[in-house]
Scaffold this active site. Structure first.
Site, PDB file in Angstrom:
ATOM      1  N   GLU A  53       0.872  -1.171   0.000  1.00 53.89           N
ATOM      2  CA  GLU A  53       0.000   0.000   0.000  1.00 53.89           C
ATOM      3  C   GLU A  53       0.911   1.223   0.000  1.00 53.89           C
ATOM      4  O   GLU A  53       1.648   1.464   0.947  1.00 53.89           O
ATOM      5  CB  GLU A  53      -0.898  -0.065   1.238  1.00 53.89           C
ATOM      6  CG  GLU A  53      -2.287   0.465   1.008  1.00 53.89           C
ATOM      7  CD  GLU A  53      -2.311   1.961   1.240  1.00 53.89           C
ATOM      8  OE1 GLU A  53      -2.969   2.676   0.471  1.00 53.89           O
ATOM      9  OE2 GLU A  53      -1.632   2.411   2.184  1.00 53.89           O
ATOM     10  N   CYS A  84       4.492  -2.445  -8.544  1.00 54.81           N
ATOM     11  CA  CYS A  84       3.152  -2.068  -8.073  1.00 54.81           C
ATOM     12  C   CYS A  84       3.195  -0.837  -7.160  1.00 54.81           C
ATOM     13  O   CYS A  84       3.447   0.256  -7.649  1.00 54.81           O
ATOM     14  CB  CYS A  84       2.483  -3.262  -7.434  1.00 54.81           C
ATOM     15  SG  CYS A  84       0.700  -3.133  -7.544  1.00 54.81           S
ATOM     16  N   ARG A 115      -2.906   5.676  -9.716  1.00 55.88           N
ATOM     17  CA  ARG A 115      -2.620   4.731  -8.635  1.00 55.88           C
ATOM     18  C   ARG A 115      -3.406   3.419  -8.667  1.00 55.88           C
ATOM     19  O   ARG A 115      -2.880   2.368  -8.317  1.00 55.88           O
ATOM     20  CB  ARG A 115      -2.877   5.466  -7.320  1.00 55.88           C
ATOM     21  CG  ARG A 115      -2.609   4.650  -6.134  1.00 55.88           C
ATOM     22  CD  ARG A 115      -2.743   5.481  -4.890  1.00 55.88           C
ATOM     23  NE  ARG A 115      -2.816   4.580  -3.763  1.00 55.88           N
ATOM     24  CZ  ARG A 115      -2.811   4.961  -2.508  1.00 55.88           C
ATOM     25  NH1 ARG A 115      -2.750   6.232  -2.218  1.00 55.88           N
ATOM     26  NH2 ARG A 115      -2.874   4.081  -1.551  1.00 55.88           N
ATOM     27  N   HIS A 178       3.598  -7.767 -10.861  1.00 52.77           N
ATOM     28  CA  HIS A 178       4.425  -8.463  -9.852  1.00 52.77           C
ATOM     29  C   HIS A 178       5.237  -9.611 -10.463  1.00 52.77           C
ATOM     30  O   HIS A 178       4.802 -10.768 -10.400  1.00 52.77           O
ATOM     31  CB  HIS A 178       3.507  -9.054  -8.769  1.00 52.77           C
ATOM     32  CG  HIS A 178       2.819  -8.034  -7.933  1.00 52.77           C
ATOM     33  ND1 HIS A 178       3.319  -7.602  -6.731  1.00 52.77           N
ATOM     34  CD2 HIS A 178       1.681  -7.354  -8.137  1.00 52.77           C
ATOM     35  CE1 HIS A 178       2.509  -6.701  -6.218  1.00 52.77           C
ATOM     36  NE2 HIS A 178       1.501  -6.530  -7.051  1.00 52.77           N
ATOM     37  N   GLU A 180       7.701 -11.033  -9.249  1.00 52.57           N
ATOM     38  CA  GLU A 180       8.148 -11.937  -8.178  1.00 52.57           C
ATOM     39  C   GLU A 180       7.132 -13.043  -7.890  1.00 52.57           C
ATOM     40  O   GLU A 180       7.456 -13.996  -7.190  1.00 52.57           O
ATOM     41  CB  GLU A 180       8.467 -11.132  -6.905  1.00 52.57           C
ATOM     42  CG  GLU A 180       7.267 -10.657  -6.085  1.00 52.57           C
ATOM     43  CD  GLU A 180       6.528  -9.451  -6.681  1.00 52.57           C
ATOM     44  OE1 GLU A 180       6.898  -8.978  -7.767  1.00 52.57           O
ATOM     45  OE2 GLU A 180       5.555  -8.993  -6.046  1.00 52.57           O
TER      46      GLU A 180
HETATM   47  N1  GLN Z   1      -2.703   0.364  -5.862  1.00 49.07           N
HETATM   48  C1  GLN Z   1      -2.002   0.046  -4.649  1.00 49.07           C
HETATM   49  C2  GLN Z   1      -1.579   1.339  -3.938  1.00 49.07           C
HETATM   50  O1  GLN Z   1      -2.128   2.343  -4.161  1.00 49.07           O
HETATM   51  C3  GLN Z   1      -0.807  -0.837  -4.928  1.00 49.07           C
HETATM   52  C4  GLN Z   1      -1.244  -2.260  -5.027  1.00 49.07           C
HETATM   53  C5  GLN Z   1      -0.130  -3.273  -4.968  1.00 49.07           C
HETATM   54  O2  GLN Z   1       1.035  -2.956  -4.666  1.00 49.07           O
HETATM   55  N2  GLN Z   1      -0.450  -4.536  -5.164  1.00 49.07           N
HETATM   56  O3  GLN Z   1      -0.724   1.367  -3.124  1.00 49.07           O
END
Ligand code: GLN
Length: 198
Positions: A53, A84, A115, A178, A180
């Site tokens: 997050e 992400c 985002r 991702h 990973e």
């Molecule tokens: N959209 C998310 C954020 O605002 C990120 C999601 C993720 O890392 N899987 O932080």
């Protein structure tokens, strides 16, 4: 080579394992460490910012002083990969949500992100993507951001539904998805190969 995986949230263990495997395959000697404090970044040649997050990670980066250290590393031409939430944090420009939540971006890459661009449509999905310089990869998206536009030296190297999902700028690499979470370490190898170049 020392690679630090920022370990506040996200797939830290998977990133560490994949980076170790990739280093071994590339014949790069060194260590991969989980970084929670500023001093864990001392002597690091590269860093990885996992997902999670972005608001929470940004607060913890600031509280630990790691934000400054990461900016310093980028300024010294060291490699940083963000996946992400990590991709969001690397951007220079966020969206309304980034602003409303007072998320302090690291602001290292010349790109603007949305985002939760893919998160609003579907929480999570997998798809095949073509990534420049790497080829076709299986990409896992989880509430993923999109790279809306780039400028300066930043370049989009993969698109999905007309939006950027991977970008590079020198030794910095941002991915909406991702890598990973798959068993394909070509993206980590490409990041390390680039980061380890003089
Ligand atoms: N959209 C998310 C954020 O605002 C990120 C999601 C993720 O890392 N899987 O932080």
């Amino acid at each position: 080579m020392k690679v630090a995986v920022i370990s506040f949230q996200g797939d830290v263990f998977e990133h560490i394992r994949m980076t170790r495997d990739a280093m071994k395959e590339l014949g790069i000697e060194g260590s991969v460490v989980a970084a929670r404090r500023r001093k864990d970044l001392e002597g690091a040649d590269a860093a990885i910012l996992p997902g999670g997050e972005s608001t929470t990670i940004s607060k913890r980066l600031r509280a630990s002083g790691m934000d400054e250290k990461l900016r310093k590393m980028a300024g010294e031409g060291k490699g940083i990969m963000g996946t992400c939430a990590g991709c969001i944090l690397l951007a220079k420009k966020g969206d309304d949500e980034v602003e409303k939540t007072d998320t302090e971006l690291l602001g290292l890459m010349d790109m603007e992100i949305d985002r939760n661009a893919f998160g609003r449509q579907r929480e999570s999905f997998e798809t095949e993507l073509d990534v420049e310089g790497i080829g076709s990869v299986n990409a896992v998206f989880i509430r993923a951001p999109a790279i809306l536009r780039t400028w300066g030296d930043c370049r989009i190297i993969s698109e999905f539904k007309g939006m950027g999902v991977a970008a590079v700028q020198g030794k910095l690499m941002a991915l909406s998805f991702h890598p990973e979470l798959t068993d394909d370490n070509r993206i980590h190898r490409e990041f390390l190969r680039n980061a380890s170049e003089d």
